[in-house]
Design an enzyme around this catalytic site. Structure first.
Site, PDB file in Angstrom:
ATOM      1  CG  HIS A  97      -2.180  -0.995   1.026  1.00 20.11           C
ATOM      2  ND1 HIS A  97      -3.091  -0.985   2.054  1.00 20.11           N
ATOM      3  CD2 HIS A  97      -2.530  -1.854   0.198  1.00 20.11           C
ATOM      4  CE1 HIS A  97      -4.026  -2.151   1.693  1.00 20.11           C
ATOM      5  NE2 HIS A  97      -3.456  -2.366   0.610  1.00 20.11           N
TER       6      HIS A  97
ATOM      7  CD  GLU B  73      -1.371   3.953   3.940  1.00 21.67           C
ATOM      8  OE1 GLU B  73      -2.776   4.195   4.503  1.00 21.67           O
ATOM      9  OE2 GLU B  73      -1.278   3.110   3.065  1.00 21.67           O
TER      10      GLU B  73
END
Length: 325
Positions: free
Chosen positions: A25, A27
């Site tokens: 992802h 992040e």
């Protein structure tokens, strides 16, 4: 489509985005991008992310745990995630752990970026795009239904880019018989959409282009249900609304968008039902087709976007009544 930026004292020290479904992802990629010399600053930085961090184990681990493990004190989130396994739980997890969470920053822009995703999860249906090309006198084919070349080569390339951006593409029986399309993305890089043919009585011959391609083909019909090589024959109930039924089928197949490419009868079905989110109309301003096959009847507000490629005027409309938010 999610992006993340890590900022320390007004300086970006990390950035990343969700590059591919099922992989790391935004992040994770953002924090992996932080240089060794800047890692000491992570615990004093602010993380900006365009979608609520996930809080569950799916194809990857929960991003909330990564944020807490790295001791990031402040997270700014553009919008919450409507997916049922997130839907506010990521924000709650961070706040309960003492992280300062700010939400709603550039929320409308973030929702617009992921409008297919929001429509899919909030309305349990794909994002529906209508598309056709017409002459300057609003015809899409010759009087006998035979195809006429309408859009130019550059516009054709744009159309194939549009195909690469969506999960599925659909035509009806008459268009398949008249145009013998393949419905593949050939003039642009990227995704090949699921091809869908609405053919109630299976009139389209097996030697036509739709059947000759190897990318998956879904045939909605009233005679047969079977899987054959790259083809899926699926029965559908003519007593039900086509837009509603198509929405359910594609939702169950996890396809979050579809382009309806024709013909006029199929397009008109979605227009009359108000079952569309975008319409993209290509009009060749220098072409007239005398006594041609009429384009769909179309009454809409001013286009949201309009531009010209050579002789082609491209108008993009949005259906405000179907907006998820």
């Amino acid at each position: 489509m999610v992006g993340a930026v890590l900022v320390y004292q007004d300086r970006i020290i990390g950035e990343g985005y969700h590059e591919m479904y099922g992989q790391a992802h935004a992040e994770v990629n953002c924090l992996n991008n932080v240089k060794a010399a800047d890692r000491v600053h992570i615990a004093d930085s602010t993380l900006y992310v365009s979608l609520e961090p996930c809080n569950h184990f799916g194809k990857t681990g929960p991003c909330t745990e990564l944020i807490l493990r790295e001791r990031i004190p402040r997270v700014v989130i553009a919008c919450s995630d409507p997916f049922e396994k997130v839907n506010g739980s990521g924000i709650a997890r961070l706040r309960n752990a003492g992280v300062e969470v700010i939400t709603g920053v550039l929320e409308a822009a973030a929702i617009e970026l992921n409008r297919r995703f929001f429509t899919f999860h909030q309305q349990q249906r794909p994002y529906i795009i209508l598309k056709w090309a017409e002459s300057n006198n609003h015809c899409i084919a010759a009087a006998d239904g035979s195809p006429v070349k309408i859009s130019n080569a550059l516009t054709d390339k744009l159309v194939h880019r549009w195909r690469s951006e969506e999960a599925a593409i659909m035509v009806g029986t008459n268009t398949a018989l008249r145009d013998n399309p393949s419905l593949t993305n050939r003039n642009y890089t990227g995704n090949q959409p699921l091809r869908i043919l609405l053919d109630n009585t299976l009139k389209v011959p097996r030697n036509f282009q739709l059947y000759q391609q190897t990318t998956p083909l879904l045939i909605l019909n009233t005679l047969k249900e079977a899987a054959e090589a790259h083809c899926i024959f699926q029965l559908w109930d003519q007593n039900l609304s086509l837009p509603e039924q198509l929405g359910k089928i594609l939702y169950n197949m996890q396809k979050n968008s579809v382009i309806i490419e024709g013909g006029s009868k199929l397009l008109q079905t979605f227009i009359r039902a108000g079952a569309w989110d975008e319409a993209r109309i290509i009009r060749n301003q220098s072409l007239l087709i005398e006594n041609g096959l009429p384009a769909p009847e179309w009454i809409a507000p001013q286009p949201e976007q309009q531009f010209v490629i050579g002789s082609d005027e491209i108008s993009i409309f949005r259906n405000k009544s179907t907006l998820s938010k």
